[in-house]
Design an enzyme around this catalytic site. Structure first.
Site, short mmCIF file in Angstrom:
data_model
loop_
_atom_site.label_atom_id
_atom_site.label_comp_id
_atom_site.label_asym_id
_atom_site.label_seq_id
_atom_site.Cartn_x
_atom_site.Cartn_y
_atom_site.Cartn_z
N ARG A 229 0.68 -1.19 -0.13
CA ARG A 229 -0.01 -0.11 -0.04
C ARG A 229 0.98 0.76 -0.25
O ARG A 229 1.70 0.97 0.67
CB ARG A 229 -1.02 -0.02 1.08
CG ARG A 229 -2.44 0.94 1.32
CD ARG A 229 -3.15 0.76 2.42
NE ARG A 229 -3.65 -0.28 2.00
CZ ARG A 229 -3.78 -1.61 3.49
NH1 ARG A 229 -3.14 -1.66 4.56
NH2 ARG A 229 -4.96 -2.29 3.08
N ASN B 122 -0.46 -1.22 13.45
CA ASN B 122 0.04 -2.37 11.99
C ASN B 122 1.36 -2.60 12.76
O ASN B 122 1.87 -1.86 13.13
CB ASN B 122 -0.19 -1.25 10.90
CG ASN B 122 -0.95 -1.03 10.15
OD1 ASN B 122 -1.69 -1.51 9.69
ND2 ASN B 122 -0.41 0.51 10.46
N ASP C 66 4.41 -4.89 6.91
CA ASP C 66 3.07 -4.46 7.12
C ASP C 66 3.55 -6.18 7.49
O ASP C 66 3.45 -7.26 6.54
CB ASP C 66 2.11 -4.84 6.61
CG ASP C 66 1.12 -4.72 7.43
OD1 ASP C 66 0.21 -5.98 7.35
OD2 ASP C 66 -0.13 -3.51 7.26
#
Length: 176
Positions: A23, A87, A103
């Site tokens: 992302r 996260n 992530d």
């Protein structure tokens, strides 16, 4: 090595353990940039997913990244209070292109009353097997879930009273 300076506009890139982009946040204003900590603010920024789809964030957010902790924290300012999305991730790196991190699927959602839930444990287990997360990463992440939830309980760091509001006020000074 340089670090993003206060007032700089930067991108944030999230990757997966296999090195593929996950992302990208198009624009975040740096409110603090040091070797260990980057605090940023954004509002209605474009986010691009790995498949090319885009969306726009809905509310102002203050983002907290640390070079030693295996999590990052996003405080989202909504009409009914501050919600946090945390996260579990590698510590950030800055490479003059973007702030980057890996992530690791696990997330902690924290509500305005400081209750919280651990999310995406199933996704974590699937990816842990698919991408062969080493046992040491698994231990580090589980230890950091405990550290993160301890911060919530102690109202430490971004969970401290007025932390988000103070940095949001600073962010507003950079808005045109």
């Amino acid at each position: 090595m340089s670090f993003p300076a206060e007032g700089d506009q930067i991108q944030i890139h999230s990757y997966k353990h296999n090195g593929l982009i996950h992302r990208v946040w198009e624009e975040t204003t740096v409110l603090k940039g040091t070797q260990n900590t980057v605090i940023g603010g954004n509002d209605r920024t474009i986010v691009t997913e790995s498949d090319g789809r885009t969306w726009i964030t809905r509310e102002p957010a203050i983002c907290f990244f640390h070079a030693k902790y295996w999590f990052n924290i996003i405080g989202m300012i909504r009409h009914d209070g501050i919600y946090y999305y945390c996260n579990l991730s590698s510590p950030f790196v800055w490479d003059d292109e973007a702030l980057k991190y890996i992530d690791y699927d696990l997330d902690v959602k924290v509500f305005p009353d400081m209750t919280y839930i651990l999310l995406d444990e199933d996704e974590y287990e699937v990816h842990r097997k698919q991408m062969n997360y080493p046992d040491v990463i698994d231990r580090i992440l589980k230890n950091n879930v405990e550290r993160l939830t301890s911060w919530v309980q102690q109202r430490k760091g971004p969970f401290a009273p007025d932390f988000i509001e103070t940095w949001y006020e600073r962010y507003l000074t950079y808005r045109k």
